[in-house]
Structures are given as structure tokens and as C-alpha cells.
Design a protein around this motif. Structure first.
Motif, PDB file in Angstrom:
ATOM      1  N   TRP A   6       0.782  -1.240   0.000  1.00 39.20           N
ATOM      2  CA  TRP A   6       0.000   0.000   0.000  1.00 39.20           C
ATOM      3  C   TRP A   6       0.815   1.292   0.000  1.00 39.20           C
ATOM      4  O   TRP A   6       0.581   2.194  -0.815  1.00 39.20           O
ATOM      5  N   ARG A   9      -4.304  -2.153  14.271  1.00 41.99           N
ATOM      6  CA  ARG A   9      -3.898  -0.770  14.079  1.00 41.99           C
ATOM      7  C   ARG A   9      -4.380   0.066  15.251  1.00 41.99           C
ATOM      8  O   ARG A   9      -5.494  -0.135  15.747  1.00 41.99           O
ATOM      9  N   LYS A  49      -5.137  -8.794   6.104  1.00 39.42           N
ATOM     10  CA  LYS A  49      -5.402  -7.484   6.720  1.00 39.42           C
ATOM     11  C   LYS A  49      -6.859  -7.161   6.422  1.00 39.42           C
ATOM     12  O   LYS A  49      -7.280  -7.189   5.265  1.00 39.42           O
ATOM     13  N   ASP A  80      -9.844  -4.412   6.760  1.00 37.90           N
ATOM     14  CA  ASP A  80     -10.061  -2.982   6.948  1.00 37.90           C
ATOM     15  C   ASP A  80     -11.466  -2.697   7.489  1.00 37.90           C
ATOM     16  O   ASP A  80     -12.289  -3.605   7.656  1.00 37.90           O
ATOM     17  N   TYR A 104      -5.707  -8.777   1.438  1.00 39.71           N
ATOM     18  CA  TYR A 104      -6.421  -7.683   2.116  1.00 39.71           C
ATOM     19  C   TYR A 104      -7.918  -7.789   1.853  1.00 39.71           C
ATOM     20  O   TYR A 104      -8.337  -8.147   0.744  1.00 39.71           O
ATOM     21  N   ASP A 108      -2.133  -5.444  -0.595  1.00 41.15           N
ATOM     22  CA  ASP A 108      -3.167  -4.630   0.050  1.00 41.15           C
ATOM     23  C   ASP A 108      -4.335  -4.440  -0.917  1.00 41.15           C
ATOM     24  O   ASP A 108      -4.592  -5.296  -1.783  1.00 41.15           O
ATOM     25  N   ASP A 109      -5.030  -3.344  -0.806  1.00 41.36           N
ATOM     26  CA  ASP A 109      -6.279  -3.116  -1.549  1.00 41.36           C
ATOM     27  C   ASP A 109      -6.068  -3.183  -3.069  1.00 41.36           C
ATOM     28  O   ASP A 109      -4.951  -2.990  -3.553  1.00 41.36           O
ATOM     29  N   ASP A 130       1.052   1.051  12.114  1.00 40.35           N
ATOM     30  CA  ASP A 130       0.972   1.088  10.642  1.00 40.35           C
ATOM     31  C   ASP A 130       2.323   0.708  10.013  1.00 40.35           C
ATOM     32  O   ASP A 130       3.338   0.569  10.680  1.00 40.35           O
ATOM     33  N   MET A 131       2.276   0.578   8.716  1.00 44.56           N
ATOM     34  CA  MET A 131       3.417   0.023   7.985  1.00 44.56           C
ATOM     35  C   MET A 131       4.534   1.055   7.855  1.00 44.56           C
ATOM     36  O   MET A 131       4.314   2.246   8.000  1.00 44.56           O
ATOM     37  N   CYS A 177      -7.653  -3.798  11.109  1.00 43.95           N
ATOM     38  CA  CYS A 177      -7.297  -2.451  10.643  1.00 43.95           C
ATOM     39  C   CYS A 177      -8.491  -1.514  10.793  1.00 43.95           C
ATOM     40  O   CYS A 177      -9.107  -1.118   9.812  1.00 43.95           O
ATOM     41  N   ASP A 237      -3.995   6.354   9.172  1.00 47.16           N
ATOM     42  CA  ASP A 237      -2.911   5.942   8.268  1.00 47.16           C
ATOM     43  C   ASP A 237      -1.645   6.777   8.443  1.00 47.16           C
ATOM     44  O   ASP A 237      -1.700   8.001   8.609  1.00 47.16           O
ATOM     45  N   TRP A 276      -8.146   1.239  12.668  1.00 48.26           N
ATOM     46  CA  TRP A 276      -7.479   2.531  12.918  1.00 48.26           C
ATOM     47  C   TRP A 276      -7.613   3.026  14.361  1.00 48.26           C
ATOM     48  O   TRP A 276      -7.568   4.230  14.621  1.00 48.26           O
ATOM     49  N   CYS A 289     -11.771   0.200   1.225  1.00 53.82           N
ATOM     50  CA  CYS A 289     -11.569   1.653   1.213  1.00 53.82           C
ATOM     51  C   CYS A 289     -11.417   2.172  -0.218  1.00 53.82           C
ATOM     52  O   CYS A 289     -11.713   3.327  -0.509  1.00 53.82           O
ATOM     53  N   ALA A 290     -10.948   1.341  -1.125  1.00 56.69           N
ATOM     54  CA  ALA A 290     -10.810   1.767  -2.523  1.00 56.69           C
ATOM     55  C   ALA A 290     -12.040   1.364  -3.341  1.00 56.69           C
ATOM     56  O   ALA A 290     -12.009   1.409  -4.572  1.00 56.69           O
TER      57      ALA A 290
HETATM   58  C1  GLA Z   1      -7.113   2.116   4.651  1.00 62.33           C
HETATM   59  C2  GLA Z   1      -6.006   1.432   5.433  1.00 62.33           C
HETATM   60  C3  GLA Z   1      -4.715   1.516   4.660  1.00 62.33           C
HETATM   61  C4  GLA Z   1      -4.899   0.848   3.301  1.00 62.33           C
HETATM   62  C5  GLA Z   1      -6.053   1.489   2.554  1.00 62.33           C
HETATM   63  C6  GLA Z   1      -6.402   0.729   1.291  1.00 62.33           C
HETATM   64  O1  GLA Z   1      -6.885   3.485   4.548  1.00 62.33           O
HETATM   65  O2  GLA Z   1      -5.861   2.008   6.711  1.00 62.33           O
HETATM   66  O3  GLA Z   1      -3.654   0.913   5.371  1.00 62.33           O
HETATM   67  O4  GLA Z   1      -5.130  -0.526   3.489  1.00 62.33           O
HETATM   68  O5  GLA Z   1      -7.227   1.546   3.349  1.00 62.33           O
HETATM   69  O6  GLA Z   1      -7.478   1.273   0.598  1.00 62.33           O
END
Ligand code: GLA
Length: 418
Positions: free
Chosen positions: A62, A225, A172, A174, A138, A97-98, A260-261, A206, A229, A208, A146-147
Motif C-alpha cells: 500500500w 492498528r 489485513k 479494513d 487484504y 493490500d487493496d 501502521d506500515m 485495521c 494511516d 485505525w 476503502c478503494a
Molecule cells: C485504509 C487502510 C490503509 C490501506 C487502505 C487501502 O486506509 O488504513 O492501510 O489498506 O485503506 O485502501
């Protein structure tokens, strides 16, 4: 260690996996998904302890690539993880990820983007496993990620079974489009679906930090998390560290706070700032998921991500999250993480814009008065024996720390003289 090796080490998890395999097979045979049994707390802790005895390490697409993911990137990254020594240093999970997913078929099974992943996810997972790595993916608790890609809502069991079939080792999950849902209950349902899949899969929660996961996520997932982000900036690192440091009590073998990463190597910070970012993640026992392009790392980035002495602090089997032991009030902070062999990792962090002299007394980091051996984990140098009897102020252990920089040491008390 492979998943089978994990299971071999823990007979309880093996029995659990066998049980779930039977129920999933029975359900799949009729083309139906298994009926969800009520969530039971007891086996969760056992499974969690097996899956992440130390903070997970790996790579996630990501931070650097966003939605621009495809199988070529994943294969090349897998190759790079081996060639650069990342795998040897402990980075094992390669996580997409996404944006890998586009739709569901008539049977409700999730479909990977056929243009970007023409060989399919099973073949890709096989390739990753063939390199000695583990494979991660993911999803999202809600109907969409999220996308805006298909999420897991209403499909927990079929997704878990699909991922298990592909050979997924880490997921992961979300929290986009989930505002009105009950996070502890939803993630527990997702965990239970993973269990019914029969494959041990690390669950990376995840949400947040929105629903206080440090209070409930241990035994549900292996990492959670704690913040919004990360961005590739010094300010972002500082804010995240402040937030994540509040939850040290919650971390330990089997369950980790996730700030977070990593952004190391993505270009938005100086070399010293990236060193500080990495040191703080290690002293906080954070998961270390590289987020840069592993195929094109500078020597500086490699020196940070592959610093085995700092990684050893993160991966220490005691599993304590380090804490701030001195807050100097003018930008200097001293952190301490106790380690399994009785030594202490100490990070002197400088948030100010100029060099700072920083110091610590042995009594402030839980060491007995007397001699102790000091090693600098960034210079890779023994600094000799330093003696702090606790009597004179002049005996304090002192270092110079550059602006936005860190000095990180490991200190072993010397055995008392006989
Ligand atoms: C969220 C997560 C991010 C990532 C995006 C992908 O914002 O917190 O780490 O995975 O979604 O859309």
C-alpha cells in the motif's frame, strides 16, 4: 518456520485445525457454507499465540504502490525479498493490500482482477511460498473496501475458505463502510470464519484505533492498528508514536499494537528521520511491514531495514512494548524496552531541530547500580563497560543525538564481581 511447523509445535492448534478442516470439508461438499457456531473465547488465545509469538514482519504494497498492484510486482518483490536478504532478516509475509479484487462470481466467490493477476491468486501464492515466504492479502469487514472494491460483508465464510484454498497465511481486514457495525463482534466473526477454513491465517485488524482495539483485539487478531494511516513525513511518525505509546500494556506474544506500515525508503524523510522511525517501531515491538520498493533500495534504506541488531530488539521473545522512561520537555525522549536475556534496549530520540545531549541513569531503566556493557545498535560498535553506581550525577550515561535522530543502544548488566 512454515505453517505446518507451527502446527507441529502446538498440538492444540493442530487439533483445532483438523476439527475446522472437517467442518469446512463437510460444508463445501454440499456447496453450502458452514453454519457459524457461536464464538468461543478459549481456543482463540492458543491460536493467536501460535501465529504471532513475535511481531509479524514482511512487506505490504500500500504505502508505495497504492492500487497499482499486479502479479509481476508481487513476483519481483518476492525475488527481491530473498535477494536483498530481507527474508533472512525476518521479513516473511508478502502482503497485497487493496485493489487486487474486482467482483464476485455467481456463486459469491471473490474474483481477482483478471488483467492484473491473470495467473490467479493460487499460482501467485505458490510462487511466494516457493521462495520460502508467506502470502498475505487484504479485505474489509464492510461491503466495500476503502478503494471501493468488494468487501467481505455477508461472505466471511466463503472468503475464508477461498483464501485458505489459495494458501493465504495473513489477511489485513479494513474497516471502511462499517461505521454502524460492532467492531469486536464483527472481527470475532471474521476470526471464526478463518478458523473454520482450517488454515492458520494471521488476522491483521485495521480499524485505525476507532473502537479501542487494545481493549478487545487480543485473541481476535494478532495485530491491530492503533492509529489513522501513516504518511511519509516526520510529523506523521511523531503523531503516530505519541498515540501508539499509550497502549503498551496491551501488547505481548500473540497480539501487537500496530502503528501502521513502514515508510522507510519512500523519500519523504531524511536518513536520520527514517532511522528514528525504524528504531521507534522496533522499541515499541511493532509489526515491521516494509512499505517501499524492495526492488530498488538505496544502500541507506538497506542499512535501516536490514539492521539485524535493531530487528532483534523488535523480535525479542519477551514481547514487551518499550516505554518512554524520560521525557525531557525540550524534545528529548528516552525509551526503554526490557529484553528476554535481562538486557535493556534504550533509544535516545531527538524531536528537536538541533543536536541534543541526552543521558540516562541505570536506575531509570531498571538496571542495578554498577558496571554494564553497552553496544551501539546503529554504529554496530561495542562501547565498552559503563559504570553507574547511582552515587554521582557525573556517572550518567550520555550520548549526542542529531536533530530528528536517534541513538539506540543495548545494555547488559555485568555479572557482580565474586
Ligand atoms: C485504509 C487502510 C490503509 C490501506 C487502505 C487501502 O486506509 O488504513 O492501510 O489498506 O485503506 O485502501
Amino acid at each position: 518456520m512454515t505453517i505446518t511447523a507451527y502446527l507441529r509445535k502446538d498440538p492444540a492448534a493442530l487439533a483445532l485445525a483438523a476439527l475446522f478442516a472437517v467442518s469446512v470439508l463437510a460444508a463445501c461438499g454440499t456447496g453450502k457454507t458452514a453454519k457459524e457456531p457461536p464464538a468461543g473465547p478459549a481456543p482463540a488465545a492458543a491460536a493467536a499465540a501460535v501465529l504471532a509469538p513475535v511481531p509479524p514482519m514482511g512487506f505490504n504494497t500500500w504505502n508505495k504502490f497504492g492500487c497499482n498492484v499486479d502479479e509481476k510486482l508481487i513476483r519481483e518483490t518476492a525475488d527481491a525479498m530473498v535477494e536483498t536478504g530481507m527474508l533472512d532478516a525476518g521479513y516473511r509475509y508478502l502482503v497485497i493490500d487493496d485493489c487486487w479484487q474486482v467482483d464476485r462470481d455467481a456463486g459469491g466467490r471473490i474474483i481477482a482482477d483478471p488483467q492484473r493477476f491473470p495467473g490467479g491468486m493460487k499460482a501467485l501464492a505458490d510462487y511466494v511460498h516457493g521462495k520460502g515466504l508467506l502470502f498475505g492479502i487484504y479485505s474489509d469487514i464492510g461491503p466495500k473496501t476503502c478503494a471501493g472494491r468488494p468487501g467481505a460483508a455477508g461472505s466471511f465464510d466463503i472468503d475464508a475458505a477461498t483464501y485458505a484454498e489459495w494458501g493465504v497465511d495473513y489477511i489485513k481486514v479494513d474497516w471502511c463502510n462499517c461505521d454502524d457495525l460492532d467492531a469486536p463482534a464483527e472481527y470475532a466473526r471474521f476470526r471464526d470464519a478463518l478458523r473454520r477454513s482450517g488454515r492458520p491465517i494471521v488476522l491483521s485488524i485495521c480499524e485505525w484505533g476507532r473502537n479501542d482495539p487494545w481493549k478487545w483485539a487480543k485473541g481476535v487478531g494478532q495485530l491491530w492498528r492503533t492509529t489513522a494511516d501513516i504518511g511519509d513525513s516526520w510529523d506523521s511518525v511523531v503523531w503516530i508514536v505519541g498515540a501508539n505509546s499509550r497502549h503498551a500494556d496491551a501488547a505481548g506474544p500473540g497480539g501487537w499494537n500496530d502503528p501502521d506500515m513502514l515508510e522507510v525508503g519512500n523519500g519523504g524523510m531524511t536518513f536520520d528521520e527514517y532511522k528514528t522511525h525504524f528504531s521507534l517501531w522496533a522499541i515499541m515491538a511493532a509489526p515491521l511491514m516494509a512499505g517501499n520498493d524492495l526492488r530498488a533500495m538505496t544502500d541507506g534504506t538497506r542499512a535501516i531495514l536490514l539492521n539485524k541488531e535493531v530487528i532483534a530488539v523488535d523480535q525479542d521473545p519477551l514481547g514487551a512494548q518499550g516505554r518512554v522512561v524520560i521525557e525531557r520537555g525540550y524534545g528529548g525522549q528516552v525509551w526503554m524496552k526490557p529484553l528476554a536475556d535481562g538486557s535493556k534496549a534504550v533509544a535516545f530520540v531527538n524531536y528537536s531541530k538541533g543536536e541534543l545531549v541526552q543521558y540516562v541513569r541505570w536506575s531509570q531503566i531498571g538496571l542495578p547500580p554498577g558496571p554494564a556493557k553497552v553496544r551501539d545498535l546503529w554504529a554496530h560498535e561495542d562501547k565498552g563497560i559503563h559504570t553507574d553506581t547511582g552515587k554521582n550525577y557525573g556517572e550518567r550515561f550520555q550520548v549526542n543525538v542529531p536533530a530528528h535522530g536517534v541513538v539506540m543502544v543495548r545494555i547488559w548488566p555485568e555479572p557482580p564481581a565474586r
